[in-house]
Design an enzyme around this catalytic site. Structure first.
Site, PDB file in Angstrom:
ATOM      1  N   SER A  34     -54.762  15.958  20.753  1.00  0.00           N
ATOM      2  CA  SER A  34     -53.875  16.597  19.771  1.00  0.00           C
ATOM      3  C   SER A  34     -53.313  17.918  20.262  1.00  0.00           C
ATOM      4  O   SER A  34     -53.889  18.577  21.124  1.00  0.00           O
ATOM      5  CB  SER A  34     -54.657  16.854  18.479  1.00  0.00           C
ATOM      6  OG  SER A  34     -55.070  15.626  17.938  1.00  0.00           O
ATOM      7  N   THR A  90       7.372  -3.781  -6.619  1.00  0.00           N
ATOM      8  CA  THR A  90       6.612  -4.668  -5.720  1.00  0.00           C
ATOM      9  C   THR A  90       7.535  -5.644  -4.965  1.00  0.00           C
ATOM     10  O   THR A  90       7.297  -5.959  -3.799  1.00  0.00           O
ATOM     11  CB  THR A  90       5.568  -5.466  -6.523  1.00  0.00           C
ATOM     12  OG1 THR A  90       6.198  -6.026  -7.679  1.00  0.00           O
ATOM     13  CG2 THR A  90       4.421  -4.581  -6.972  1.00  0.00           C
ATOM     14  N   LYS A 125     -36.887   9.923  19.785  1.00  0.00           N
ATOM     15  CA  LYS A 125     -35.490   9.836  20.211  1.00  0.00           C
ATOM     16  C   LYS A 125     -35.384   9.240  21.598  1.00  0.00           C
ATOM     17  O   LYS A 125     -36.113   9.653  22.500  1.00  0.00           O
ATOM     18  CB  LYS A 125     -34.871  11.245  20.212  1.00  0.00           C
ATOM     19  CG  LYS A 125     -33.393  11.250  20.499  1.00  0.00           C
ATOM     20  CD  LYS A 125     -32.954  12.442  21.339  1.00  0.00           C
ATOM     21  CE  LYS A 125     -33.034  12.143  22.817  1.00  0.00           C
ATOM     22  NZ  LYS A 125     -32.534  13.207  23.681  1.00  0.00           N
ATOM     23  N   ALA A 163     -52.186  13.862  17.310  1.00  0.00           N
ATOM     24  CA  ALA A 163     -51.367  14.594  16.343  1.00  0.00           C
ATOM     25  C   ALA A 163     -50.776  15.848  16.958  1.00  0.00           C
ATOM     26  O   ALA A 163     -51.430  16.532  17.744  1.00  0.00           O
ATOM     27  CB  ALA A 163     -52.227  14.962  15.139  1.00  0.00           C
ATOM     28  N   ARG A 203      -3.275   9.422  -9.508  1.00  0.00           N
ATOM     29  CA  ARG A 203      -4.420   9.608 -10.402  1.00  0.00           C
ATOM     30  C   ARG A 203      -5.752   9.767  -9.665  1.00  0.00           C
ATOM     31  O   ARG A 203      -6.769  10.080 -10.271  1.00  0.00           O
ATOM     32  CB  ARG A 203      -4.496   8.450 -11.415  1.00  0.00           C
ATOM     33  CG  ARG A 203      -3.485   8.623 -12.538  1.00  0.00           C
ATOM     34  CD  ARG A 203      -3.621   7.531 -13.569  1.00  0.00           C
ATOM     35  NE  ARG A 203      -3.038   6.280 -13.112  1.00  0.00           N
ATOM     36  CZ  ARG A 203      -3.387   5.079 -13.586  1.00  0.00           C
ATOM     37  NH1 ARG A 203      -4.344   4.974 -14.495  1.00  0.00           N
ATOM     38  NH2 ARG A 203      -2.799   3.992 -13.124  1.00  0.00           N
ATOM     39  N   GLY A 213       0.889  -7.772 -16.186  1.00  0.00           N
ATOM     40  CA  GLY A 213       1.883  -8.795 -16.443  1.00  0.00           C
ATOM     41  C   GLY A 213       1.182 -10.013 -17.027  1.00  0.00           C
ATOM     42  O   GLY A 213       0.047 -10.316 -16.653  1.00  0.00           O
ATOM     43  N   ALA A 272       0.833  -1.212   0.000  1.00  0.00           N
ATOM     44  CA  ALA A 272       0.000   0.000   0.000  1.00  0.00           C
ATOM     45  C   ALA A 272       0.857   1.248   0.000  1.00  0.00           C
ATOM     46  O   ALA A 272       0.491   2.280   0.553  1.00  0.00           O
ATOM     47  CB  ALA A 272      -0.922  -0.007   1.219  1.00  0.00           C
TER      48      ALA A 272
HETATM   49  C1  UD1 Z   1       1.785  -5.270 -10.893  1.00  0.00           C
HETATM   50  C2  UD1 Z   1       2.403  -6.581 -11.383  1.00  0.00           C
HETATM   51  C3  UD1 Z   1       1.713  -7.027 -12.638  1.00  0.00           C
HETATM   52  C4  UD1 Z   1       0.219  -7.175 -12.383  1.00  0.00           C
HETATM   53  C5  UD1 Z   1      -0.342  -5.868 -11.842  1.00  0.00           C
HETATM   54  C6  UD1 Z   1      -1.769  -6.056 -11.399  1.00  0.00           C
HETATM   55  C7  UD1 Z   1       4.720  -6.478 -10.687  1.00  0.00           C
HETATM   56  C8  UD1 Z   1       6.098  -6.244 -11.134  1.00  0.00           C
HETATM   57  N1  UD1 Z   1       3.798  -6.352 -11.620  1.00  0.00           N
HETATM   58  O1  UD1 Z   1       2.066  -4.327 -11.919  1.00  0.00           O
HETATM   59  O2  UD1 Z   1       2.239  -8.256 -13.079  1.00  0.00           O
HETATM   60  O3  UD1 Z   1      -0.438  -7.525 -13.577  1.00  0.00           O
HETATM   61  O4  UD1 Z   1       0.404  -5.437 -10.685  1.00  0.00           O
HETATM   62  O5  UD1 Z   1      -2.312  -4.813 -11.084  1.00  0.00           O
HETATM   63  O6  UD1 Z   1       4.500  -6.753  -9.545  1.00  0.00           O
HETATM   64  N2  UD1 Z   1       3.552  -0.942  -4.647  1.00  0.00           N
HETATM   65  C9  UD1 Z   1       4.249  -0.668  -3.508  1.00  0.00           C
HETATM   66  N3  UD1 Z   1       5.546  -0.361  -3.590  1.00  0.00           N
HETATM   67  C10 UD1 Z   1       6.225  -0.334  -4.767  1.00  0.00           C
HETATM   68  C11 UD1 Z   1       5.507  -0.611  -5.930  1.00  0.00           C
HETATM   69  C12 UD1 Z   1       4.172  -0.921  -5.845  1.00  0.00           C
HETATM   70  O7  UD1 Z   1       3.692  -0.684  -2.415  1.00  0.00           O
HETATM   71  O8  UD1 Z   1       7.426  -0.047  -4.755  1.00  0.00           O
HETATM   72  C13 UD1 Z   1       2.137  -1.263  -4.567  1.00  0.00           C
HETATM   73  C14 UD1 Z   1       1.306  -0.185  -5.219  1.00  0.00           C
HETATM   74  O9  UD1 Z   1       0.844   0.741  -4.259  1.00  0.00           O
HETATM   75  C15 UD1 Z   1       0.165  -0.947  -5.831  1.00  0.00           C
HETATM   76  C16 UD1 Z   1       0.738  -2.337  -6.074  1.00  0.00           C
HETATM   77  O10 UD1 Z   1       1.905  -2.427  -5.296  1.00  0.00           O
HETATM   78  O11 UD1 Z   1      -0.874  -1.091  -4.930  1.00  0.00           O
HETATM   79  C17 UD1 Z   1       0.998  -2.622  -7.515  1.00  0.00           C
HETATM   80  O12 UD1 Z   1       1.924  -1.690  -7.987  1.00  0.00           O
HETATM   81  P1  UD1 Z   1       1.858  -1.160  -9.452  1.00  0.00           P
HETATM   82  O13 UD1 Z   1       2.991  -0.231  -9.670  1.00  0.00           O
HETATM   83  O14 UD1 Z   1       0.505  -0.670  -9.772  1.00  0.00           O
HETATM   84  O15 UD1 Z   1       2.156  -2.510 -10.260  1.00  0.00           O
HETATM   85  P2  UD1 Z   1       1.924  -2.723 -11.758  1.00  0.00           P
HETATM   86  O16 UD1 Z   1       3.032  -2.096 -12.499  1.00  0.00           O
HETATM   87  O17 UD1 Z   1       0.559  -2.338 -12.156  1.00  0.00           O
END
Ligand code: UD1
Ligand code: CA
Length: 455
Positions: free
Chosen positions: A404, A79, A350, A379, A15, A138, A9
């Protein structure tokens, strides 16, 4: 095997165009991340770790007091990097399930299936889905025998791989005994110069570990939220799901597209809910309850065969059996009605008890009142419960009849079987069984001429 859940998270969610971090935006009145945490907790994990980054204080504040472990990822390098930050907190040997704070609709049953399959004999088990539009996801690459060999990110993918529609949800199980080794192999040698968590698949395959996938049949479960439009779409799906679950309990929902269920609802049989109702908090509807159009129910219990007519608000109250409520009734917190009570239109109640068979039919305010059985309130009756500084109680005993347009100035006791004449202001306790009233004597002035403009 014990389970550690890691919820990613840390992303900025730019966006969303909001000062609030994305994961604490509400879905059905509850932060997205809270949905994920609640689902996580149902899996009885040994620990839940939340990786936070942007506006992390706000996330911690929103999610405090739930025994969560927060790990700060100062720079978001992917990630895989996010999961690596949890190293010091993760209980060695625990299996790991990676979830996402912005994927709130994932179902418990799907995660259970993923974990069971992973724990059976796989080192990595990923959750894939057949994307209606796979752009950006992915892709899952399989060999001739159908075994998963890699997840390839769109930006790193060849044209052939881009044609694949089986996509990565991001949700992943990794076996505890292998996780350290697999994560230590991650690098940022790719198009985005990020540490991809998805590369654990490639590394596991290289080490001849079993890798499996569970294909999620319902794409809505793995939808992520990146902007306000997607947030609204998720809300719609969630609402529909809640409506479906109520219908499966036997509730008749007149139009499942026009109901807002943000509540935990327990419903009996033959319950009917008409259009445009909002249900919040904890709600219990017993057998045969009917809720009319445009009602707002919050934290309430409604007894058997009670009918709530359109346009009512019932908040933190308990409604008895065979009641008739509304239309246009407002029932405020700490109200309890006993069986066969009636609260009619433009009535506000209430913190009061309305006794069995008692009727408050029209244009009335009842506050801080204890009412007995078979009372009839005329009423326009008002319990004057507030003196500007303090609230006072009104006691209305069994069998009372209030005429009433009466004001009952609290504290006051209207004794058993009292009758109160219409238009009275009652400031003193009334004796049992008698008629009490307070009004000026009616006079008629003969020869009086009504003013007029014509001379
Ligand atoms: C990732 C997957 C992709 C998948 C997609 C689904 C990887 C490399 N790719 O891509 O295969 O299809 O999600 O939505 O994992 N986040 C962090 N820290 C980071 C990066 C991301 O906490 O350093 C969190 C983001 O807040 C987000 C989630 O991980 O909630 C996914 O990150 P995001 O950058 O959206 O991954 P995608 O490139 O969309
Ligand atoms: Ca994404």
């Amino acid at each position: 095997m014990s389970l550690s859940i890691v919820i990613l998270a840390a992303g900025k969610g730019s966006r969303m165009k909001s000062n609030k971090p994305k994961v604490i935006h509400d879905v059905a009145g509850k932060p997205m991340l809270q949905h994920v945490v609640d689902t996580s907790k149902s899996l009885n994990p040994e620990q839940v770790i939340v990786v936070i980054g942007h506006e992390s204080e706000q996330v911690i504040e929103t999610m405090q007091g739930q025994n969560l472990i927060f790990v700060e990822q100062v720079e978001q390098l992917g990630t895989g990097h996010a999961v690596l930050q949890c190293h010091d907190e993760l209980k060695p040997g625990n299996d790991i399930l990676v979830l996402y704070g912005d994927v709130p609709l994932i179902r418990l049953t799907t995660l259970e299936e993923l974990i069971v399959k992973g724990q059976k004999d796989n080192v990595v088990c990923l959750l894939s889905f057949d994307a209606a539009n796979p752009t950006g996801y992915g892709r899952i690459v399989r060999d001739e025998s159908g075994n998963v060999t890699a997840i390839v990110e769109e930006k790193d993918a060849s044209d052939d791989v881009r044609k694949l529609t089986e996509s990565n949800s991001g949700i992943l199980y990794i076996r505890g005994s292998e996780y350290g080794e697999l994560l230590s192999e991650l690098d940022a040698d790719n198009a985005q110069k990020e540490y991809y968590l998805t590369d654990v698949v490639k590394h596991a395959v290289n080490k001849n570990h079993n890798v499996a996938a569970v294909i999620c049949g319902d794409e809505s479960e793995v939808l992520g939220v990146n902007n306000q439009l997607q947030l609204a779409e998720i809300e719609t799906i969630y609402r529909r799901r809640r409506a479906e679950s109520l219908m499966s309990q036997g509730v008749k929902i007149v139009d499942p597209a026009r109901i807002d269920i943000r509540a935990e609802v327990i419903a009996g049989q033959d319950v009917v809910i008409d259009v445009n109702c909002v249900l919040e908090g904890q709600i219990e509807l017993e057998d045969g309850v009917e809720i009319g159009a445009n009602c707002v129910l919050k934290d309430c219990k409604i007894g058997r065969n009670t009918k709530v007519q359109p346009m009512c608000i019932i908040d933190q109250s308990e409604i008895g059996e065979n009641n008739d409520i509304g239309p246009f009734a407002r029932i405020r917190p700490e109200t309890k009605t006993l069986n066969k009570a009636k609260i009619g239109n433009f009535v506000e109640v209430k913190k009061s008890v309305i006794g069995e068979g008692s009727k408050v039919n029209h244009l009335t305010y009842i506050g801080d009142t204890e009412m007995g059985t078979d009372v009839n309130i005329g009423a326009g009756t008002i319990t004057c419960n507030y003196d500007g500084a303090f609230k006072h109680k009104t006691i209305i005993e069994d069998g009372v009849f209030v005429g009433s347009d009466t004001q009952l100035v609290a504290p006051v006791r209207i004794s058993k079987n009292t009758t109160i004449g219409a238009g009275s202001t009652i400031t003193k306790d009334t004796p049992e069984g008698e008629l009490s009233f307070s009004r000026a004597k009616q006079v008629s002035i003969s020869g009086w001429i009504r003013p007029s403009k014509n001379k």
